[in-house]
Design an enzyme around this catalytic site. Structure first.
Site, PDB file in Angstrom:
ATOM      1  NE  ARG A  73       4.587 -32.308 -12.673  1.00  0.00           N
ATOM      2  CZ  ARG A  73       4.122 -31.284 -11.269  1.00  0.00           C
ATOM      3  NH1 ARG A  73       3.937 -29.787 -12.458  1.00  0.00           N
ATOM      4  NH2 ARG A  73       3.189 -31.277 -10.715  1.00  0.00           N
ATOM      5  CD1 TRP A  85      12.184 -34.713  -7.450  1.00  0.00           C
ATOM      6  CD2 TRP A  85      11.423 -34.194  -5.874  1.00  0.00           C
ATOM      7  NE1 TRP A  85      13.859 -34.002  -6.301  1.00  0.00           N
ATOM      8  CE2 TRP A  85      12.157 -33.573  -5.023  1.00  0.00           C
ATOM      9  CE3 TRP A  85      10.530 -34.564  -4.733  1.00  0.00           C
ATOM     10  CZ2 TRP A  85      12.591 -33.458  -4.005  1.00  0.00           C
ATOM     11  CZ3 TRP A  85      10.472 -34.283  -3.618  1.00  0.00           C
ATOM     12  CH2 TRP A  85      11.559 -33.067  -2.575  1.00  0.00           C
ATOM     13  CD  GLU A 132      18.433 -16.850  -9.986  1.00  0.00           C
ATOM     14  OE1 GLU A 132      17.397 -17.291  -8.891  1.00  0.00           O
ATOM     15  OE2 GLU A 132      18.203 -17.797 -10.961  1.00  0.00           O
ATOM     16  CE  LYS A 139      18.897 -20.015 -11.621  1.00  0.00           C
ATOM     17  NZ  LYS A 139      17.586 -20.406 -11.205  1.00  0.00           N
ATOM     18  CD  GLU A 153      18.763 -24.135  -9.656  1.00  0.00           C
ATOM     19  OE1 GLU A 153      17.657 -25.014  -9.927  1.00  0.00           O
ATOM     20  OE2 GLU A 153      18.643 -23.148  -9.881  1.00  0.00           O
TER      21      GLU A 153
HETATM   22  C1  F6R Z   1      15.143 -22.418  -9.184  1.00  0.00           C
HETATM   23  C2  F6R Z   1      14.123 -22.546  -9.114  1.00  0.00           C
HETATM   24  C3  F6R Z   1      13.564 -22.724  -7.552  1.00  0.00           C
HETATM   25  C4  F6R Z   1      11.871 -22.428  -8.178  1.00  0.00           C
HETATM   26  C5  F6R Z   1      11.409 -22.814  -6.972  1.00  0.00           C
HETATM   27  C6  F6R Z   1      10.423 -21.628  -6.474  1.00  0.00           C
HETATM   28  O1  F6R Z   1      15.957 -21.847 -10.750  1.00  0.00           O
HETATM   29  O2  F6R Z   1      13.740 -22.968 -10.069  1.00  0.00           O
HETATM   30  O3  F6R Z   1      14.761 -22.260  -6.873  1.00  0.00           O
HETATM   31  O4  F6R Z   1      12.056 -20.202  -7.973  1.00  0.00           O
HETATM   32  O5  F6R Z   1      10.985 -24.368  -6.536  1.00  0.00           O
HETATM   33  O6  F6R Z   1       9.263 -22.366  -7.772  1.00  0.00           O
HETATM   34  P1  F6R Z   1       8.143 -21.402  -8.176  1.00  0.00           P
HETATM   35  O7  F6R Z   1       8.395 -20.478  -8.815  1.00  0.00           O
HETATM   36  O8  F6R Z   1       7.293 -22.345  -9.134  1.00  0.00           O
HETATM   37  O9  F6R Z   1       6.741 -21.308  -7.185  1.00  0.00           O
END
Ligand code: F6R
Length: 602
Positions: free
Chosen positions: A27, A74, A478, A482, A485
């Site tokens: 987190r 964070w 996607e 991936k 990031e």
């Molecule tokens: C990329 C990733 C983020 C989440 C985005 C939404 O690998 O993990 O782009 O997909 O922050 O998060 P959720 O799905 O938890 O709403």
């Protein structure tokens, strides 16, 4: 996005907090800290950097206590530094607080407190909280009252936990940021997310916005801001502690990629679209009632990041069945709300169920009287509880910051949803039959993939492009997300047909192009592949055995499946490719710079 942990009870408090911080580090990893209450007052240690830096600092100190709180950060207000790390304290170091969220009115609060003599040592918004509590304590209020009164002055979003010298009690509250209580045999736990304490207890209380919880070793109580008791049920979570461990893999991401056969089995087996209506944040109880979708003529998806790509995929699965669907990034939905009709179902796709942008967009839709459905991984999450209905993707905990197995499970769930709402009564059973063959096919990819070899071949490329048509398009997006990031390499995804309208100018022999050749568009992809190959760029096709051509340089093969589901398999190859490139470049794969899982700020 910042992780909070708290513990009061008979276990070693410091060890319990550090275990929780390790489990919550996904987190945020800009800094970490703990505050432990003991007979002398409050012991506080905090350090810039990962939890390992905090542990190194603690190893040379005498830190102990019988209750405590911890935080992994964070950064939002103020750079990563020791001073800006949580916990924050009041002037007398008697009150220590950790916070996840944003205090919008912190400037005016800080100005007022400074004018009355309070001294601040950080640049954070959070530091006003212990000083406000101090002010109320000095006015003779009890800690409980001082905490509750402080909350009344805060504007913004928060999950807060506080310890105070002189008593073994943790005061905590949530409003807009997640907070869950664990009830164990050895004491009480508090955290932003269940994996933090899953190895100690599976019995949890999901707090609601506005709740205050007070934990001591003799018990706990939940109250509202005026001190009136509120009743919250204790639930048993289905996740196992092993699910949140690395299990022999070098990284959570690799483990989670390898968990996809099991995750997909769970997302498919025994689900006759039988997911739950959430009542009082409770466990899955009822089936998704067909009457819920009876009058629905169209679907509006809202999502961010990887979940947005899954939603784009879902949009196409619905469109193929003649159901109108549109996907909007949650932040854009709020910035420029699209028109919605009474017969539109608004679906928030969100792994965590806590993404602030998605929650805000869902709330906007609800306030306009729309029916809402959450497709999420986390039972008890805010999205699951606030939406009219919830479907769970059942992927198990995902710790790696980069989403992998949850994308596959989201698409699997969306495929079943699309078949469920289609007019064809046989659609759902045939989609489920095809889906049930995917775990073996994914296993085959995991066993045989050439992605590691291609990672060696291409890891020094200048840029990486991903193209696809139809359902191949969200997979291309996607794949690029991936890679960028976790490897920090430049990567872009495009609809294949758009390449020639501009991006082709970027294509050179140093820019491999990954062509997702799945779905109904295999022949059309040939044109794009030729255009790219003619510019000297290496082309890597991701598709079934038969989808390669002479112009293709390399081929990542996927087993044969129905065209509409093939993107799930192609995506597994791309996950492996990104992982191996990032690994060769020695990137911190599970904790990419500047990112955190679950983005709980707008
Ligand atoms: C990329 C990733 C983020 C989440 C985005 C939404 O690998 O993990 O782009 O997909 O922050 O998060 P959720 O799905 O938890 O709403």
């Amino acid at each position: 996005m910042c992780g909070i942990i708290g513990y009061v009870g008979g276990q070693n408090v410091l060890d319990t907090l550090l275990t929780g911080l390790d489990n919550l580090e996904y987190r945020g990893y800009d800094s970490a800290g703990v505050a432990l209450r003991n007979d002398e007052g409050v012991d506080l240690v905090k350090r810039e950097g990962e939890v390992s830096a905090l542990k190194a600092a603690i190893s040379s100190l005498d830190v102990n206590g019988s209750s405590g709180i911890g935080h992994t950060r964070w950064s939002t207000h103020g750079e990563p530094s020791d001073a800006n790390a949580h916990p924050h304290t009041d002037c007398s170091n008697e009150v220590a607080v950790v916070h996840n969220g944003i205090i919008d009115n912190y400037s005016e609060l800080r100005e007022r407190l400074s004018a009355s003599g309070h001294e601040f040592t950080s640049e954070t918004d959070s530091e006003v909280i212990p000083h406000l509590v101090e002010e109320h304590l000095s006015a003779g209020k009890s800690p409980e009252k001082a905490f509750a009164e402080t909350l009344k002055t805060l504007e913004g979003s928060y999950a807060i936990a506080m310890v105070i010298s002189g008593e073994d009690t943790i005061y905590a509250a949530r409003s807009g940021s997640p907070l869950v209580v664990g009830i164990g045999e050895e004491g009480y736990y508090l955290a932003s997310d269940v994996p933090a304490f899953l190895e100690f207890t599976e019995d949890v209380i999901y707090l609601e916005d506005g709740d205050i919880v007070i934990l001591s070793d003799s018990g706990y109580k939940t109250i509202d801001e005026n001190g009136a008791p509120v009743s919250r049920s204790v639930e048993t979570v289905e996740w196992s502690p092993e699910g949140a461990e690395k299990g022999g893999f070098d990284h959570y991401m690799l483990k989670e990629i390898h968990e996809q056969p099991t995750a997909l089995e769970r997302a498919t087996r025994g689900r006759a679209l039988t997911d739950a209506r959430m009542t009082d944040g409770g466990a899955a109880t009822n089936e998704l009632d067909p009457s819920f979708i009876e009058d629905i003529e169209s679907v509006q998806f809202i999502a961010c990041g990887t979940s947005y790509h899954a939603a784009l995929y879902g949009e196409q699965l619905l469109a193929e069945r003649g159901i109108k669907a549109r996907t909007t990034l949650a932040s854009e939905f709020v910035a420029s709300p699209p028109p919605l009709h009474d017969d539109t179902l608004v679906i928030g796709v969100t792994q965590s169920g806590e993404t602030a942008d998605t929650l805000e967009a869902l709330r906007e839709a609800s306030s306009r009287g729309m029916k809402t459905l959450a497709i999420t991984n986390v039972i008890g999450s805010t999205a699951a509880r606030e939406c009219d209905e919830a479907m769970f993707i059942r992927a198990g905990p995902e710790i790696g910051v980069a989403a992998t197995k949850t994308f596959s499970s989201q698409v699997t769930t969306l495929a079943q949803f699309a078949a469920f709402v289609s007019d064809d009564p046989d659609d759902l059973s045939s989609v489920q039959a095809e889906l049930s063959s995917l775990p073996d096919k994914i296993q085959q990819i995991l066993n045989d993939s050439q992605a590691a070899a291609l990672a060696h071949k291409y890891c020094d490329a200048e840029s990486f492009f991903f193209v696809g048509r139809g359902t191949g398009h969200p997979v291309a997006l996607e794949g690029a997300l991936k890679l960028k990031e976790i490897s920090y390499e430049h990567a872009e995804g495009f609809p294949a047909g758009e390449l020639k309208h501009g991006p082709l100018a970027l294509v050179t022999p140093d820019t491999p192009v990954f062509a997702i050749n799945t779905g109904e568009n295999v022949d059309r992809m040939r044109g794009t592949i030729r255009e790219v190959a003619a510019r000297g760029a290496p082309v890597v096709v991701i598709g079934e055995e038969s989808t390669t051509f002479d112009e293709v340089t390399d081929h990542l093969v996927i087993p044969s499946t129905s065209p509409e589901l093939a993107g799930i398999l192609a995506n597994v190859q791309l996950q492996l490719l990104s992982y191996h490139i990032a690994s060769l470049l020695e990137r911190p794969i599970d904790k990419p710079r500047n990112l955190a899982k679950s983005v709980t700020v707008e």
